[in-house]
Design a protein around this motif. Sequence first.
Motif, PDB file in Angstrom:
ATOM      1  N   ARG A   2       0.828  -1.208   0.000  1.00  0.00           N
ATOM      2  CA  ARG A   2       0.000   0.000   0.000  1.00  0.00           C
ATOM      3  C   ARG A   2       0.863   1.260   0.000  1.00  0.00           C
ATOM      4  O   ARG A   2       0.381   2.332  -0.354  1.00  0.00           O
ATOM      5  N   TRP A   3       2.123   1.107   0.410  1.00  0.00           N
ATOM      6  CA  TRP A   3       3.028   2.250   0.469  1.00  0.00           C
ATOM      7  C   TRP A   3       4.096   2.162  -0.615  1.00  0.00           C
ATOM      8  O   TRP A   3       5.130   2.793  -0.519  1.00  0.00           O
TER       9      TRP A   3
ATOM     10  N   SER B  10       5.356   3.246  -4.353  1.00  0.00           N
ATOM     11  CA  SER B  10       5.186   4.488  -5.117  1.00  0.00           C
ATOM     12  C   SER B  10       4.104   4.354  -6.184  1.00  0.00           C
ATOM     13  O   SER B  10       3.296   5.272  -6.390  1.00  0.00           O
TER      14      SER B  10
ATOM     15  N   ARG C 282       0.524   4.274  -4.630  1.00  0.00           N
ATOM     16  CA  ARG C 282       0.147   5.586  -4.121  1.00  0.00           C
ATOM     17  C   ARG C 282      -0.167   6.558  -5.269  1.00  0.00           C
ATOM     18  O   ARG C 282      -1.031   7.425  -5.146  1.00  0.00           O
ATOM     19  N   THR C 283       0.526   6.367  -6.389  1.00  0.00           N
ATOM     20  CA  THR C 283       0.249   7.202  -7.560  1.00  0.00           C
ATOM     21  C   THR C 283      -1.136   6.894  -8.124  1.00  0.00           C
ATOM     22  O   THR C 283      -1.897   7.797  -8.477  1.00  0.00           O
TER      23      THR C 283
ATOM     24  N   GLN D 283      -3.647   5.686  -6.456  1.00  0.00           N
ATOM     25  CA  GLN D 283      -4.606   6.267  -5.514  1.00  0.00           C
ATOM     26  C   GLN D 283      -4.865   7.746  -5.821  1.00  0.00           C
ATOM     27  O   GLN D 283      -6.013   8.201  -5.787  1.00  0.00           O
ATOM     28  N   ARG D 284      -3.800   8.489  -6.107  1.00  0.00           N
ATOM     29  CA  ARG D 284      -3.951   9.916  -6.386  1.00  0.00           C
ATOM     30  C   ARG D 284      -4.730  10.147  -7.680  1.00  0.00           C
ATOM     31  O   ARG D 284      -5.594  11.031  -7.750  1.00  0.00           O
TER      32      ARG D 284
ATOM     33  N   GLU E   1       4.260   9.316  -6.928  1.00  0.00           N
ATOM     34  CA  GLU E   1       4.371   9.625  -5.510  1.00  0.00           C
ATOM     35  C   GLU E   1       5.570   8.866  -4.927  1.00  0.00           C
ATOM     36  O   GLU E   1       5.964   7.815  -5.435  1.00  0.00           O
TER      37      GLU E   1
ATOM     38  N   GLY F  37       7.345   6.331  -2.471  1.00  0.00           N
ATOM     39  CA  GLY F  37       6.974   5.180  -1.668  1.00  0.00           C
ATOM     40  C   GLY F  37       7.675   5.225  -0.322  1.00  0.00           C
ATOM     41  O   GLY F  37       8.772   5.758  -0.209  1.00  0.00           O
TER      42      GLY F  37
ATOM     43  N   GLU G  72       5.710   4.561   6.659  1.00  0.00           N
ATOM     44  CA  GLU G  72       4.371   5.025   7.024  1.00  0.00           C
ATOM     45  C   GLU G  72       3.560   3.934   7.712  1.00  0.00           C
ATOM     46  O   GLU G  72       2.730   4.227   8.582  1.00  0.00           O
TER      47      GLU G  72
END
Length: 350
Positions: A124-125, A127, A130-131, A133-134, A297, A299, A303
């Motif tokens: 989930r973390w 890169s 996360r991209t 997701q955005r 994004e 990674g 987090e």
Amino acid sequence: MNPISTALLSFGMSGKLFHGPFVHTHPGFRLSAVWERSRNEAAAAYPGIRTYRTLEEVLADDDIELVIVNTPNYTHYDYCRQALLAGKHVIVEKPFVTKSEEGAELISLAEEKGLHLSVYQNRRWDSDFRTVQRVLREGLVGNVVEAAIHFDRFKTTLSPKPHKEEANGGAGILFDLGPHIIDAALQLFGLPEALFADVRYLRPGTAVDDQFEILLYYPGLRVRLHSGYFVREPLPSFQLYGDKGTFLKARADVQERDLQEGRLPTDAGWGLEPAGAEGLLVLDNDGVAAPQSVPAEAGDYTEYFNGIYRSLRESARLPVTAAEGLAVVRIVEAAFRSSTEGCRVPLAWS
């Protein structure tokens, strides 16, 4: 900070790469102990760590608050259960368990004991995830009607590690790589209504599955999941198709590679993809394709551990809950059933 005293239950690849460096460098944790049956590799890497030869010794250490179960899949239920009974909080590698009824039992046990139980869905973390997701959050491709997620490799020979090739209930690609992309789909699109799956056994002499395709059914949306060991030139790992256009993103997260090369998550520029790995967004401009690059994004698996710290010390929600891990296992079980029976399997989540 009040550091969380933490123990690893193995020091193979996951201990060396995906847990040890993050626990060691995070001010909210103290890497206190490890279970190594005969070697002393953790002590060489982390002087001062306590090395235990049995699980019982680890669990008898009153200093240990958190146990990371990063052992073979078929051991997850038993080791999680023992750790919870010993009063320890638990992080367990994916897959959570190999049977959904075992996962439900562990969730109830953790609640009964007032303990935290989390599944390590570290991708989930990444890169690339996360991209994606955005892109969805900002509605860049509009209403998504179709999506595909791949996690493919080219590895046509059997693994030398017996636990990865024995039909022990937790081996095979669906339990190995499957949880990564199943969890990705559930995080991006929610819980599906039904699925259809094709699970295959392709390598000569294999006793475990090594390719799968799953079709997840949502209202107005279909999501295809694919993983296989015969993919020499992979397709984009994330594909989104909407009424405004298409987004494609390769699996380009650098964290695993950097960890293998000895870099630490505290190093400058951690988790940044190299130039050329950007996502491709192609929008429709009055019938003309309008391609553009989408920067990735960063990674950062740190987090996840930030979330664990906040959960244990500040009563925040876990970054990945056991219930989320159980949903993944239920998808895996339904996929095996669908492939065996050749049918679409409805999914009830209540």
